[in-house]
Design a protein around this motif. Structure first.
Motif, PDB file in Angstrom:
ATOM      1  N   CYS A  58      -3.624 -27.571  -7.881  1.00 35.96           N
ATOM      2  CA  CYS A  58      -3.939 -28.877  -8.437  1.00 35.96           C
ATOM      3  C   CYS A  58      -3.017 -28.879 -10.047  1.00 35.96           C
ATOM      4  CB  CYS A  58      -5.320 -29.278  -8.689  1.00 35.96           C
ATOM      5  SG  CYS A  58      -6.645 -29.535  -7.574  1.00 35.96           S
ATOM      6  N   ALA A  59      -3.325 -27.981 -10.781  1.00 41.11           N
ATOM      7  CA  ALA A  59      -2.613 -27.928 -11.979  1.00 41.11           C
ATOM      8  C   ALA A  59      -1.044 -27.080 -11.970  1.00 41.11           C
ATOM      9  CB  ALA A  59      -3.261 -27.257 -13.172  1.00 41.11           C
ATOM     10  N   GLN A  60      -0.833 -26.511 -10.567  1.00 40.54           N
ATOM     11  CA  GLN A  60       0.358 -25.642 -10.225  1.00 40.54           C
ATOM     12  C   GLN A  60       0.222 -24.430 -11.067  1.00 40.54           C
ATOM     13  OE1 GLN A  60       3.847 -27.967  -9.611  1.00 40.54           O
ATOM     14  NE2 GLN A  60       3.131 -29.767  -9.997  1.00 40.54           N
ATOM     15  N   ASP A  61      -0.711 -23.935 -11.403  1.00 38.93           N
ATOM     16  CA  ASP A  61      -0.911 -22.804 -12.239  1.00 38.93           C
ATOM     17  C   ASP A  61      -1.882 -21.643 -11.275  1.00 38.93           C
ATOM     18  OD1 ASP A  61      -1.566 -20.695 -13.963  1.00 38.93           O
ATOM     19  OD2 ASP A  61      -2.695 -21.923 -15.237  1.00 38.93           O
ATOM     20  N   THR A  62      -1.271 -20.612 -10.409  1.00 38.24           N
ATOM     21  CA  THR A  62      -1.921 -20.021  -9.951  1.00 38.24           C
ATOM     22  C   THR A  62      -2.264 -18.612 -10.569  1.00 38.24           C
ATOM     23  OG1 THR A  62       0.202 -18.787  -9.272  1.00 38.24           O
ATOM     24  CG2 THR A  62      -0.436 -20.784  -7.978  1.00 38.24           C
ATOM     25  N   THR A  63      -2.248 -18.665 -11.916  1.00 36.04           N
ATOM     26  CA  THR A  63      -2.484 -17.338 -12.627  1.00 36.04           C
ATOM     27  C   THR A  63      -3.886 -16.820 -12.442  1.00 36.04           C
ATOM     28  OG1 THR A  63      -3.083 -18.460 -14.763  1.00 36.04           O
ATOM     29  CG2 THR A  63      -0.607 -17.549 -14.483  1.00 36.04           C
ATOM     30  N   LYS A  64      -4.660 -17.823 -12.207  1.00 37.68           N
ATOM     31  CA  LYS A  64      -6.226 -17.517 -12.157  1.00 37.68           C
ATOM     32  C   LYS A  64      -6.775 -17.471 -10.575  1.00 37.68           C
ATOM     33  CE  LYS A  64      -7.615 -19.377 -16.358  1.00 37.68           C
ATOM     34  NZ  LYS A  64      -6.256 -19.718 -16.913  1.00 37.68           N
ATOM     35  N   MET A  65      -5.873 -17.125  -9.704  1.00 36.71           N
ATOM     36  CA  MET A  65      -6.200 -17.290  -8.213  1.00 36.71           C
ATOM     37  C   MET A  65      -6.774 -15.770  -7.781  1.00 36.71           C
ATOM     38  SD  MET A  65      -3.655 -18.118  -5.120  1.00 36.71           S
ATOM     39  CE  MET A  65      -3.587 -19.797  -5.440  1.00 36.71           C
ATOM     40  N   THR A  66      -7.808 -15.972  -7.257  1.00 41.35           N
ATOM     41  CA  THR A  66      -8.248 -14.806  -6.578  1.00 41.35           C
ATOM     42  C   THR A  66      -8.517 -14.825  -5.128  1.00 41.35           C
ATOM     43  OG1 THR A  66     -10.905 -15.555  -6.703  1.00 41.35           O
ATOM     44  CG2 THR A  66      -9.769 -14.648  -8.685  1.00 41.35           C
ATOM     45  N   ILE A  67      -8.968 -13.847  -4.513  1.00 45.44           N
ATOM     46  CA  ILE A  67      -9.311 -13.868  -3.128  1.00 45.44           C
ATOM     47  C   ILE A  67     -10.285 -14.926  -2.564  1.00 45.44           C
ATOM     48  CG2 ILE A  67     -10.253 -12.408  -1.097  1.00 45.44           C
ATOM     49  CD1 ILE A  67      -9.252  -9.759  -2.515  1.00 45.44           C
ATOM     50  N   ALA A  68     -11.265 -15.348  -3.530  1.00 38.16           N
ATOM     51  CA  ALA A  68     -12.135 -16.239  -3.121  1.00 38.16           C
ATOM     52  C   ALA A  68     -11.568 -17.589  -2.980  1.00 38.16           C
ATOM     53  CB  ALA A  68     -13.082 -16.506  -4.608  1.00 38.16           C
ATOM     54  N   ASP A  69     -10.514 -17.805  -3.603  1.00 36.98           N
ATOM     55  CA  ASP A  69      -9.431 -19.073  -3.311  1.00 36.98           C
ATOM     56  C   ASP A  69      -9.109 -19.016  -1.875  1.00 36.98           C
ATOM     57  OD1 ASP A  69      -9.740 -20.496  -5.774  1.00 36.98           O
ATOM     58  OD2 ASP A  69      -8.527 -18.868  -6.391  1.00 36.98           O
ATOM     59  N   SER A  70      -8.886 -18.022  -1.356  1.00 37.61           N
ATOM     60  CA  SER A  70      -8.368 -18.108   0.240  1.00 37.61           C
ATOM     61  C   SER A  70      -9.508 -18.256   0.934  1.00 37.61           C
ATOM     62  CB  SER A  70      -8.046 -16.486   0.755  1.00 37.61           C
ATOM     63  OG  SER A  70      -6.573 -16.181  -0.088  1.00 37.61           O
TER      64      SER A  70
END
Length: 347
Positions: free
Chosen positions: A171-183
């Motif tokens: 949404c904010a085009q910021d993937t720095t906080k992405m984790t496996i949980a997002d998958s």
């Protein structure tokens, strides 16, 4: 890279690539769930509503004309394949050219492209998108629905009866906080939309179990410092501008019993490093990500020769990966392969 969005834009803003697969063993994708999806869609599970980037998307039935935008990702198309929904795709612009999952790259290549002329962002422009008559459009980030970029907006697509979906952390085009949980969120969201929630939950459970088993085996072990970067790719002004600093990659490394040697080198997803900075850092192992590169292992070998002082060079410790290092249904494969490299006596 001629058929991708410009690398600096695509990877710095949208690349999340990336990917567990079908059934208890995520080494293959299957194509036999389409009928199950149709049957489920005809059941009593609808309507379903998803809250997505501040937009409530209400589905009265399972989508049948899905368009998958590029976004320098294969997360969305791989998730659809893992759920057995390839027959719903009328146009797909995602491709990595390779995959840790047997048959997936070929399955993606075989999907229809929609035969549209792409815009300067190497994706589907507004008029072409409307002409495809989609009932669901998937985008890796909000970039894909930005009118300034020549794309159809979410509002414009709603007007023609199309639902829209932006993947987790996009949404904010910021993937720095992405984790496996997002998958797992991506799997569950699409499972809900298409009436195949049970299949999504099985994929999530299988992945979680495999990763938990590996994490338990390497718990308490020394965490080697790993350099993660893309092979033969430039995104900045320095010699090493495609080095991973933050994002889902670090979660994968941690589960595999490793740590990112360059996590503190940037507040963004990628670091732009000089050769001197790279040379001065102890690197115990390499993870080279191939993005339409036919031989990422050759790039890894080249780096090890260039920095013979690294422990990684002395022990020839590296692994070449592709889509499993990104957002998508195959993160358990990356965890397994990296753990086998870092802790061969434990995994």
């Amino acid at each position: 890279m001629s058929k991708k969005r410009p690398v600096a834009v695509a990877l710095a803003g949208a690349l999340c690539l990336v990917t567990s697969a079908c059934g208890a063993d995520s080494s293959t994708d299957t194509a036999d769930a389409g009928d199950k999806a149709s049957a489920a869609a005809a059941g009593s599970g609808y309507p379903v509503t998803l809250e997505n980037c501040g937009v409530a998307e209400k589905f009265g039935e399972a989508p049948s004309r899905v368009v998958v935008m590029n976004g320098a990702s294969v997360a969305e198309v791989s998730t659809l394949l893992a759920l057995g929904l390839q027959d719903r795709i009328v146009a797909n612009q995602q491709s990595y050219g390779m995959s840790e999952v047997a048959g997936r790259a070929a399955a993606i290549k075989a999907l229809p492209s929609g035969d549209v002329k792409l815009n300067d962002a190497y994706d589907i422009p507004r008029e072409a998108m409307i002409g495809l008559r989609p009932d669901l459009v998937l985008s890796t980030t909000a970039y894909g629905f930005d009118e300034k970029n020549g794309f159809a907006t979410r509002e414009q697509l709603t007007q023609i009866g199309a639902h829209t979906y932006v993947s987790p952390q996009g949404c904010a085009q910021d993937t720095t906080k992405m984790t496996i949980a997002d998958s797992y969120t991506l799997l569950r969201d699409l499972g809900k939309v298409f009436g195949v929630g049970d299949r999504a939950e099985k994929l999530v459970a299988d992945s979680q179990k495999r990763i938990a088993d590996i994490a338990a085996k390497v718990k308490g072990e020394r965490q080697p410092k790993v350099m993660v970067l893309f092979s033969n790719m430039a995104m900045g002004g320095n010699d090493f501008s495609s080095v991973v600093a933050k994002g889902i990659y670090n979660d994968i490394l941690a589960k595999a019993g490793g740590s990112n040697a360059f996590e503190s080198a940037s507040e963004t997803s990628f670091a732009d490093l000089s050769q001197e900075k790279v040379a001065a850092t102890d690197v115990d192992a390499l993870v080279v990500i191939g993005y339409n590169d036919p031989d990422p292992a050759a790039y890894a070998e080249k780096l090890l020769k260039e920095f013979p002082q690294w422990p990684a060079a002395k022990n020839k410790t590296y692994v070449a990966l592709s889509d499993s290092m990104y957002l998508g249904p195959s993160n358990d494969l990356a965890v397994a392969k990296i753990a086998e490299m870092l802790h061969p006596d434990r995994v």
